[in-house]
Design a protein around this motif. Structure first.
Motif, PDB file in Angstrom:
ATOM      1  N   LEU A   1       0.955  -1.280  -0.187  1.00 19.85           N
ATOM      2  CA  LEU A   1      -0.019   0.169   0.064  1.00 19.85           C
ATOM      3  C   LEU A   1       1.003   1.296  -0.264  1.00 19.85           C
ATOM      4  O   LEU A   1       2.048   1.296   0.581  1.00 19.85           O
ATOM      5  N   GLN A   2       0.610   2.093  -0.937  1.00 16.78           N
ATOM      6  CA  GLN A   2       1.230   3.498  -0.775  1.00 16.78           C
ATOM      7  C   GLN A   2       0.354   4.562  -0.935  1.00 16.78           C
ATOM      8  O   GLN A   2      -0.709   4.570  -1.421  1.00 16.78           O
ATOM      9  N   ALA A   3       0.549   5.664  -0.006  1.00 23.65           N
ATOM     10  CA  ALA A   3      -0.364   6.700  -0.074  1.00 23.65           C
ATOM     11  C   ALA A   3       0.342   8.001  -0.194  1.00 23.65           C
ATOM     12  O   ALA A   3       1.616   8.122   0.362  1.00 23.65           O
ATOM     13  N   ASN A   4       0.146   8.828  -1.212  1.00 24.09           N
ATOM     14  CA  ASN A   4       0.647  10.091  -1.558  1.00 24.09           C
ATOM     15  C   ASN A   4      -0.107  11.162  -1.288  1.00 24.09           C
ATOM     16  O   ASN A   4      -1.397  11.392  -1.732  1.00 24.09           O
ATOM     17  N   ALA A   5       0.494  12.204  -0.669  1.00 28.18           N
ATOM     18  CA  ALA A   5      -0.135  13.511  -0.596  1.00 28.18           C
ATOM     19  C   ALA A   5       0.509  14.466  -1.497  1.00 28.18           C
ATOM     20  O   ALA A   5       1.837  14.460  -1.349  1.00 28.18           O
TER      21      ALA A   5
ATOM     22  N   ASN B   1     -11.758  -7.940  -7.952  1.00 26.85           N
ATOM     23  CA  ASN B   1     -10.486  -8.099  -7.188  1.00 26.85           C
ATOM     24  C   ASN B   1     -10.844  -8.066  -5.722  1.00 26.85           C
ATOM     25  O   ASN B   1     -11.951  -7.311  -5.341  1.00 26.85           O
ATOM     26  N   ARG B   2      -9.782  -8.513  -4.808  1.00 30.14           N
ATOM     27  CA  ARG B   2      -9.840  -8.532  -3.687  1.00 30.14           C
ATOM     28  C   ARG B   2      -8.694  -7.688  -3.052  1.00 30.14           C
ATOM     29  O   ARG B   2      -7.751  -8.085  -3.546  1.00 30.14           O
ATOM     30  N   TYR B   3      -9.096  -6.872  -1.958  1.00 30.56           N
ATOM     31  CA  TYR B   3      -7.924  -6.289  -1.382  1.00 30.56           C
ATOM     32  C   TYR B   3      -8.134  -6.305   0.375  1.00 30.56           C
ATOM     33  O   TYR B   3      -9.278  -6.653   0.813  1.00 30.56           O
TER      34      TYR B   3
ATOM     35  N   THR C   1      -9.107   0.425 -11.500  1.00 26.53           N
ATOM     36  CA  THR C   1      -8.016  -0.887 -11.443  1.00 26.53           C
ATOM     37  C   THR C   1      -7.677  -0.857 -12.866  1.00 26.53           C
ATOM     38  O   THR C   1      -8.076  -0.542 -13.884  1.00 26.53           O
ATOM     39  N   ASP C   2      -6.428  -1.373 -12.817  1.00 21.36           N
ATOM     40  CA  ASP C   2      -5.533  -1.662 -13.958  1.00 21.36           C
ATOM     41  C   ASP C   2      -5.769  -3.068 -14.556  1.00 21.36           C
ATOM     42  O   ASP C   2      -6.284  -4.035 -13.792  1.00 21.36           O
ATOM     43  N   THR C   3      -5.014  -3.384 -15.392  1.00 20.88           N
ATOM     44  CA  THR C   3      -5.310  -4.748 -16.054  1.00 20.88           C
ATOM     45  C   THR C   3      -4.770  -5.836 -14.965  1.00 20.88           C
ATOM     46  O   THR C   3      -5.250  -7.060 -14.966  1.00 20.88           O
ATOM     47  N   ARG C   4      -3.962  -5.552 -14.165  1.00 15.70           N
ATOM     48  CA  ARG C   4      -3.303  -6.409 -13.017  1.00 15.70           C
ATOM     49  C   ARG C   4      -4.404  -6.455 -11.909  1.00 15.70           C
ATOM     50  O   ARG C   4      -3.768  -7.264 -10.847  1.00 15.70           O
ATOM     51  N   GLY C   5      -5.271  -5.552 -11.899  1.00 17.47           N
ATOM     52  CA  GLY C   5      -5.992  -5.676 -10.584  1.00 17.47           C
ATOM     53  C   GLY C   5      -5.625  -4.708  -9.509  1.00 17.47           C
ATOM     54  O   GLY C   5      -6.028  -4.624  -8.516  1.00 17.47           O
ATOM     55  N   PHE C   6      -4.347  -4.030  -9.812  1.00 17.37           N
ATOM     56  CA  PHE C   6      -4.109  -2.895  -8.761  1.00 17.37           C
ATOM     57  C   PHE C   6      -5.224  -1.809  -8.856  1.00 17.37           C
ATOM     58  O   PHE C   6      -5.802  -1.597  -9.779  1.00 17.37           O
ATOM     59  N   LEU C   7      -5.397  -1.369  -7.384  1.00 14.66           N
ATOM     60  CA  LEU C   7      -6.180  -0.173  -7.290  1.00 14.66           C
ATOM     61  C   LEU C   7      -5.665   1.010  -7.084  1.00 14.66           C
ATOM     62  O   LEU C   7      -4.641   1.152  -6.286  1.00 14.66           O
TER      63      LEU C   7
ATOM     64  N   GLU D   1      -3.834  10.534  -3.038  1.00 15.33           N
ATOM     65  CA  GLU D   1      -3.576   9.066  -3.758  1.00 15.33           C
ATOM     66  C   GLU D   1      -3.266   7.825  -3.080  1.00 15.33           C
ATOM     67  O   GLU D   1      -2.153   7.844  -2.440  1.00 15.33           O
ATOM     68  N   TYR D   2      -4.184   6.739  -3.346  1.00 13.30           N
ATOM     69  CA  TYR D   2      -3.633   5.482  -2.484  1.00 13.30           C
ATOM     70  C   TYR D   2      -3.642   4.399  -3.551  1.00 13.30           C
ATOM     71  O   TYR D   2      -4.437   4.307  -4.582  1.00 13.30           O
TER      72      TYR D   2
END
Lengths: 384, 279, 281
Positions: free
Chosen positions: B58-62, B220-222, B244-250, B267-268
């Protein structure tokens, strides 16, 4: 089963669930021709609560063809569905409850504003019929008041207080905190509230008496009654027989049945705390002279009170000590075991849980045939 | 301004000087990503990018653009450092973070490069607080390689509609399942908890739905524990873009409006949970 | 030994309630000293052992419409009681809208302060709520522990900034450190400081002013006006003091005995509160 509640009734339903969650861990659900029944019982089986929402409460109500259907589920999971009352009020337009027997799932669907649809599929277990034995119509004492009066009354007692003692005379009601007989209680603050009969909508006292019961369940019912704006009636007889708190209107009926402290335990309490004063003593500060106390203290290092406890027979002293031991045991004991250890507890189990064939089960909630509460605890003790 | 008189170093000596009339414009947005103690600061001429990460999943950016600040001076091309975010937030809100109109805390934030503390001068009603927060060398943030050309599905929702769902989520469910599809159920959040399952369905024509661009059905499950911190950002935001992208990343992008009506973004990114033996 | 008092005025009742609530926030148990003119709430922590102490004094005539007291004896016309202020707070809370509140010393199974409130009701007959608050009567031979603490021979005395500002600063500092340094000088400047491995924070207050204490405080007379006197204290104790503030003091000040103690004083027309926090090394 398939039923739909709309508008304000969704909130009423939610409040009923929240009220029941104050009683027990599980919600017993039984849809019948008479309506949807929601019940709960506490773990020591000394408190029982039942809501009946009549078919008219719902916009649509369809009971299952199989009349004997009942189920139970953790009440927490149902509470999750109705968690936020403010959002219920703000956004829920319709609530549908469906039973899927094949999948053992209860489906609750909330139709919200903006087209949002919340669907909860809750698992459940089959269960026996849960019913307490009570007969409120034959109670000698009945008090009815608006929820506001009860709320204002309960406010005077700390949230930590477990039991309250209610005493009645022909024109007054006294409420006071009930304190156990152990040593610590001597340092507890004692609170007493006196209300005039005039504050009640209905006030019939057949016998002057005092009963002691758990406050928690009354608080639970208040959560409901306040929202519904319905008066609460209290039906009771003598110490040891249950008190019934009841709320009803044309489409719903709620009864909370609570065990009361049995006679012997109760009398000790009454001796200790001052009996309800039919006439309040004149407010003369000269009669509150505590010099004697101070003298006793100044002359000896003993900080003990000069006051001697009310004389009690040694057997009752013994009994009180036993009682508190029992209490400790009871907490460790699972409800399953309550059958054999039987009840030297101070509140005795109301009786329920019998599985009656559907045909012999009275549609009326009252079952006359069964023995009422607590009456056997005395014998039990003496035999020991 | 009394702040400048307090600084031991003149402005010339700092690598970074940034000032704000209202410290809430910084502290609020940092609260949206404060789920771990350490935050990586990356400062460029465009402004601040603050990154917090968890478990490499998980990454969060401000992002706080340079324009948000009344003064923003950076003497080098890029400056990076790492600080304890919890400590930083306590310092930024030292005067309580008043929301009373007309009362605000002014901030001057200075950094003098590697090895120096991050120095804050805060002033409210003539009272000055000076904070020196130790800094560390920044770690390299993860690259989630989430690029817009690989986005499979995207919706933009008004935050209010998701706030309710997130506040009610069944936390006994270890995962949150997200279904996005051009056909029913369009946009669905599902949980699978101890007592049963729950589905929240948002129709594509709901007035809470500002944009609906779903081209293929994806489920997708998170991990619930990973998504839970994002509720902080949700609470502050007015709109949220879910991709979501094609890999299932959110990717969750939150649009946050500050006290002065300026817009910032949080952004998360979250990795999908390992595939369960479902197929 | 008798005590009986009555409040009829709702303003006085609220004021008295706020004072008691303040005491409740500061201590679990305290001594109530009743004299003909005053009521005192006293906590006599042994400062030497790191405990805080408290002295709160109010003028009974400003609170009570009736007030009758017969002390232990004619030459000691006082009563000393140990009370849990929380009980008193709770009792007063349920008496919020009372038409009148009576407080008296009674003898139940144990000595009690009995608080009886006459509450409005839905009928012509008032509701009466009675709280029996157990107390310990303190024998006269122990009274010497509950005398007004003497003013320490301080190095610096300074007016405090608005308590609300001070509270938010101290609350945040509490998140960062367990100890805080309070320092002040005779130029009206006061600093609150913390320092840890991660961060150092200093809040500077200025133009606070120094109360004129007259010539009695000789030690501070000869002092360099800019020199700071300081004391390092347990933040929780200062926080507790600031948290409890429900009275709006007209004057609030702080006396510092360098490296030994801080002495906080809040004054309102009819109430004063003193609080002593010992310094730690």
């Amino acid at each position: 089963m398939d039923c739909v509640a709309t508008g304000g009734n969704v909130k009423v339903l939610a409040k009923a669930i929240h009220s029941l969650s104050r009683i027990g861990e599980e919600l017993y659900l039984e849809p019948t021709e008479d309506g949807l029944t929601l019940r709960a019982v506490n773990s020591s089986r000394s408190a029982f609560a039942c809501f009946l929402m009549s078919p008219l409460f719902f916009q649509r109500y369809q009971a299952p063809p199989d009349q004997a259907f009942r189920c139970k589920m953790p009440i927490k999971s149902v509470q999750t569905v109705f968690r936020s009352l403010s959002s219920l009020e703000r956004s829920v337009e319709k609530c549908r409850i469906e039973m899927n027997n094949q999948k053992s799932r209860l489906r609750i669907t909330l139709h919200c504003k903006h087209g949002l649809l919340k669907t909860h599929n809750l698992s459940f277990q089959d269960c026996e019929c849960l019913q307490a034995v009570f007969d409120k119509d034959n109670c000698t004492n009945v008090l009815r008041a608006q929820p506001r009066l009860w709320v204002d009354t309960v406010l005077h007692f700390p949230p930590s207080l477990e039991e309250v003692c209610v005493s009645v005379s022909s024109d007054r009601v006294w409420l006071r905190n009930h304190v156990e007989d152990d040593a610590d209680s001597s340092k507890a603050m004692m609170t007493e509230l006196c209300l005039s009969s005039e504050e009640f909508d209905h006030f019939v006292i057949g016998s002057q008496t005092s009963i002691t019961f758990c406050l928690k369940e009354l608080r639970g019912l208040l959560v409901f009654a306040e929202t519904a704006g319905l008066p609460i009636s209290m039906y009771f007889d003598e110490p040891g027989s249950p008190v019934v708190l009841s709320v009803s209107d044309s489409v719903l009926d709620a009864n909370f049945v609570l065990a009361t402290l049995s006679e012997d335990a109760h009398q000790r309490n009454n001796n200790k705390a001052n009996r309800p004063r039919a006439e309040l003593p004149p407010d003369d500060f000269m009669c509150d002279d505590i010099d004697s106390y101070l003298i006793a203290m100044e002359t000896s290092d003993l900080a003990g009170p000069s006051y001697e406890p009310q004389p009690q027979t040694s057997s009752s002293n013994h009994k009180s000590r036993r009682l508190s031991d029992e209490e400790v045991d009871e907490k460790e004991e699972e409800e399953e075991e309550s059958g054999e250890g039987q009840p030297n507890k101070k509140f005795c189990s109301l009786f329920f849980g019998s599985v009656l064939p559907a045909s012999s089960r009275p549609t009326n909630q009252t079952m006359q045939s069964q023995e009422v509460l607590a009456s056997d605890s005395e014998d039990e003790r003496q035999s020991e | 301004m009394p702040l400048s008189t307090q600084s031991q170093l003149g402005n010339d000596e700092y690598v970074l000087v940034a000032t704000l009339d209202n410290v809430r414009n910084l502290s609020n947005i940092l609260k949206a990503i404060s789920f771990k103690d350490y935050a990586i600061f990356n400062v460029t001429q465009n402004g601040l990018k603050v990154t917090v990460e968890e478990s490499k999943c998980l990454q969060a950016n401000a992002f706080i653009q340079a324009e948000i600040f009344q003064e923003f001076t950076l003497k080098e091309g890029v400056v990076g450092f790492q600080v304890n975010l919890t400590v930083l937030l306590d310092c930024l809100t030292i005067f309580g973070g008043s929301t009373v109109p007309g009362v605000s805390t002014a901030l001057r934030m200075c950094y003098n490069g590697y090895g120096y503390p991050l120095t804050l001068f805060l002033e409210e009603g003539g009272v000055v607080t000076v904070c020196k927060i130790n800094t560390q060398e920044p770690e390299e943030p993860l690259d989630f390689d989430f690029c817009s050309t690989n986005v499979a599905n995207k919706v933009i929702l008004q935050s209010d509609s998701l706030k309710e769902a997130f506040s009610e989520l069944d936390l006994t469910s270890e995962i949150l399942q997200l279904t996005m599809s051009p056909s029913h159920p369009y946009f669905r959040l599902s949980t699978f908890g101890n007592s049963g399952n729950a589905h929240y369905d948002y129709p594509k024509d709901s007035d809470m739905m500002e944009l609906f661009q779903c081209t293929k059905t994806q489920t997708n499950r998170y991990k619930m524990s990973l998504l839970k911190p994002s509720t902080k950002a949700l609470a502050l935001s007015c709109k949220v873009s879910v991709r979501t992208d094609t890999r299932g990343f959110l990717s969750l992008q939150y649009l946050v409006r500050n006290d002065d009506g300026q817009i910032c973004f949080v952004e998360y990114y979250c990795c999908p949970d390992e595939e369960v033996d479902e197929e | 030994m008798k005590f009986r008092a009555k409040i009829n005025d709702v303003g006085c009742l609220n004021h008295f309630t706020r004072v008691v609530n303040t005491i409740t926030k500061l201590t679990k148990t305290c001594v109530v000293r009743l004299t003909v003119d005053n009521i005192f709430f006293v906590l006599s922590g042994k400062v030497a052992n790191g405990g805080v102490s408290m002295w709160c004094e109010l003028l009974q005539v400003n609170f009570f419409d009736e007030y009758q007291l017969e002390g232990v004896s004619e030459d000691a016309n006082e009563i000393c009681l140990e009370v849990n202020p929380e009980n008193l707070s709770r009792a007063l809370k349920t008496a919020q809208n009372a038409k009148s509140v009576k407080i008296k010393l009674t003898k139940k199974h144990y000595p009690c302060l009995t608080l009886a409130a006459e509450l409005p009701s839905l009928s012509s007959i008032s509701r009466i709520v009675t709280h029996d608050i157990p107390v310990d009567v303190i024998p006269r031979r122990l009274w010497h522990d509950f005398k007004e603490p003497s003013m320490p021979d301080f190095d610096v005395s300074i007016y405090l900034p608005p308590l609300k500002t001070m509270k938010s600063v101290v609350d945040r500092m509490k998140n960062l450190s367990n100890y805080l340094v309070v320092e002040a000088n005779l130029c009206g400047e006061m600093n609150l400081k913390i320092e840890t491995d991660l961060v150092s924070v200093t809040t500077h207050f200025k133009d606070l002013g120094n109360p004129p204490w007259g010539a009695s405080q000789s030690q501070s007379q000869s002092r360099d006006v800019e020199a700071m006197a300081h004391a390092r204290v347990d933040i929780r104790k200062l926080q507790q003091f600031l948290m409890g503030q429900q009275v709006n003091p007209t004057k609030s000040m702080c006396n510092i005995v360098d490296k030994r103690i801080i002495h906080l004083i809040l004054l309102q027309e009819d109430v004063s509160l003193q609080y002593f926090i010992p310094a730690v090394v």
